[in-house]
Write an enzyme that holds these catalytic residues in place. Structure first.
Site, PDB file in Angstrom:
ATOM      1  NE  ARG A 149      -3.608  -2.108   2.804  1.00  0.00           N
ATOM      2  CZ  ARG A 149      -3.531  -3.118   3.417  1.00  0.00           C
ATOM      3  NH1 ARG A 149      -2.388  -3.433   4.047  1.00  0.00           N
ATOM      4  NH2 ARG A 149      -4.643  -4.142   3.641  1.00  0.00           N
ATOM      5  CE  LYS A 173      -6.522  -0.194   4.413  1.00  0.00           C
ATOM      6  NZ  LYS A 173      -7.722  -0.102   3.894  1.00  0.00           N
ATOM      7  CG  HIS A 242      -4.758   0.975  -4.331  1.00  0.00           C
ATOM      8  ND1 HIS A 242      -4.069   0.973  -3.157  1.00  0.00           N
ATOM      9  CD2 HIS A 242      -5.955   0.146  -4.052  1.00  0.00           C
ATOM     10  CE1 HIS A 242      -4.592   0.240  -2.037  1.00  0.00           C
ATOM     11  NE2 HIS A 242      -5.763  -0.417  -2.784  1.00  0.00           N
ATOM     12  NE  ARG A 245      -3.129  -3.227  -1.518  1.00  0.00           N
ATOM     13  CZ  ARG A 245      -2.828  -4.196  -0.369  1.00  0.00           C
ATOM     14  NH1 ARG A 245      -1.664  -4.687  -0.239  1.00  0.00           N
ATOM     15  NH2 ARG A 245      -3.764  -4.704   0.233  1.00  0.00           N
ATOM     16  CG  HIS A 268      -6.713  -7.997   1.782  1.00  0.00           C
ATOM     17  ND1 HIS A 268      -7.078  -8.402   0.263  1.00  0.00           N
ATOM     18  CD2 HIS A 268      -6.633  -6.772   1.881  1.00  0.00           C
ATOM     19  CE1 HIS A 268      -6.802  -7.443  -0.458  1.00  0.00           C
ATOM     20  NE2 HIS A 268      -6.512  -6.524   0.366  1.00  0.00           N
ATOM     21  CE1 TYR A 277      -6.415  -5.000  -4.561  1.00  0.00           C
ATOM     22  CE2 TYR A 277      -7.806  -5.961  -3.039  1.00  0.00           C
ATOM     23  CZ  TYR A 277      -7.018  -4.641  -3.312  1.00  0.00           C
ATOM     24  OH  TYR A 277      -6.904  -3.663  -2.309  1.00  0.00           O
TER      25      TYR A 277
END
Length: 313
Positions: A149, A173, A242, A245, A268, A277
């Site tokens: 990211r 995250k 992105h 990514r 994730h 994705y």
């Protein structure tokens, strides 16, 4: 618009700014959404907020949907409405909150755009012209190599990269740390950047990627440099972090078909997020299911028995 609608709305925005200390931008967003609702309420012949019912708001949601608002935008409108009615209840200007049990329609999830493998290879094989472009190429190689990211890339420090083992330690995250492989091309790009970094970085600066002033590179600068790289190298679409990514995830899945592995690499928490994705079609997923699930396997023995039984009838 009747004063019975405008007055409480003005008081609510003032409440957000003074008591809740929301930013002007947040207050403007609330005001814009609620003014849209107020105009609809007025047109519907409802002179006061306490006259608005749950049924009315469901009609309003349907109106927003017909006007082309996405599920996410409608959810934002409903959130503002619920918050507004909480204020009205506190001020004894309403007897209930008609927005409490209303949910926005779900938006379809679209596959993100990705760059073609050959196009990315062409862009990343371009030779840098100066030390800053050496840095830029290193950033882009690392993003595509490890699926980082933007925030993860910008927060990297010198000690988070191990060139000997080809690994990078990333803080994702929710403060979750993960260890990611770094490909050969990205390792070579880092090795080319480090001597250039020495001449740019301020004393004591720990960031892997620094600006011309010697400080940690900002998110906006990374975005601008990637966009510039694409323009000067003749990319047929706008490059942004992105996109690299997305391309990493898509290309990995196309080659391996291992959704769980790509989920881990991307960081994730939910595999459903990873599926957005993918460009995997249902036939591929069906083959994986047939080959993997113990109650779905159709081996040759079963197929042969079925054929033999059919021929014996």
């Amino acid at each position: 618009m009747p004063d019975d609608l405008c007055g409480p709305l003005t008081d609510f925005i003032r409440h957000l700014a003074s008591e809740k200390r929301h930013s002007p931008r947040t207050c403007d967003s609330y005001q814009r959404d609620l003014l849209r609702l107020a105009r609809w309420v007025a047109v519907s012949g409802l002179p006061a907020w306490q006259r608005v019912t749950n049924h009315d708001l469901r009609r309003y949601v349907a109106t927003l949907s017909r006007e082309g608002l996405s599920g996410r935008s409608i959810a934002r409108h409903l959130s503002a409405t619920r918050r507004f009615y909480q204020f009205l209840l506190r001020e004894k200007l309403a007897s209930d909150n008609p927005a409490l049990d209303i949910r926005a329609p779900k938006s379809g999830r679209h596959l993100p755009r990705v760059a073609d493998v050959d196009q990315l290879s062409h862009l990343l094989d371009s030779q840098p012209d100066d030390p800053l472009e050496v840095r830029d190429l290193c950033m882009f190689e690392l993003m595509y190599s490890s699926g980082l990211r933007l925030a993860e890339l910008a927060s990297l420090d010198l000690d988070t990269v191990d060139l000997r083992s080809g690994e990078v330690r990333v803080l994702g995250k929710g403060g979750k740390e993960r260890l990611l492989p770094v490909g050969k091309k990205a390792v070579e790009a880092i090795q080319a950047w480090l001597p250039q970094r020495t001449g740019l970085a301020s004393e004591g600066e720990s960031a892997l990627f620094v600006s011309q002033r010697g400080e940690r590179l900002s998110h906006r600068s990374v975005q601008a440099r990637l966009s510039r790289w694409g323009i000067t190298r003749g990319a047929d679409q706008k490059l942004h972090p992105h996109l690299l990514r997305h391309s990493f995830a898509s290309h990995m899945l196309e080659s391996s078909g291992d959704l769980r592995a790509v989920q881990e690499l991307l960081g994730h928490a939910d595999i459903a997020t990873t599926q957005v994705y993918t460009h995997l079609d249902f036939q591929h997923l069906a083959r994986v299911y047939d080959q993997s699930h113990p109650r779905a396997r159709r081996d040759k023995y079963h197929g042969r028995n079925k054929d033999e039984n059919s021929s014996g009838q």
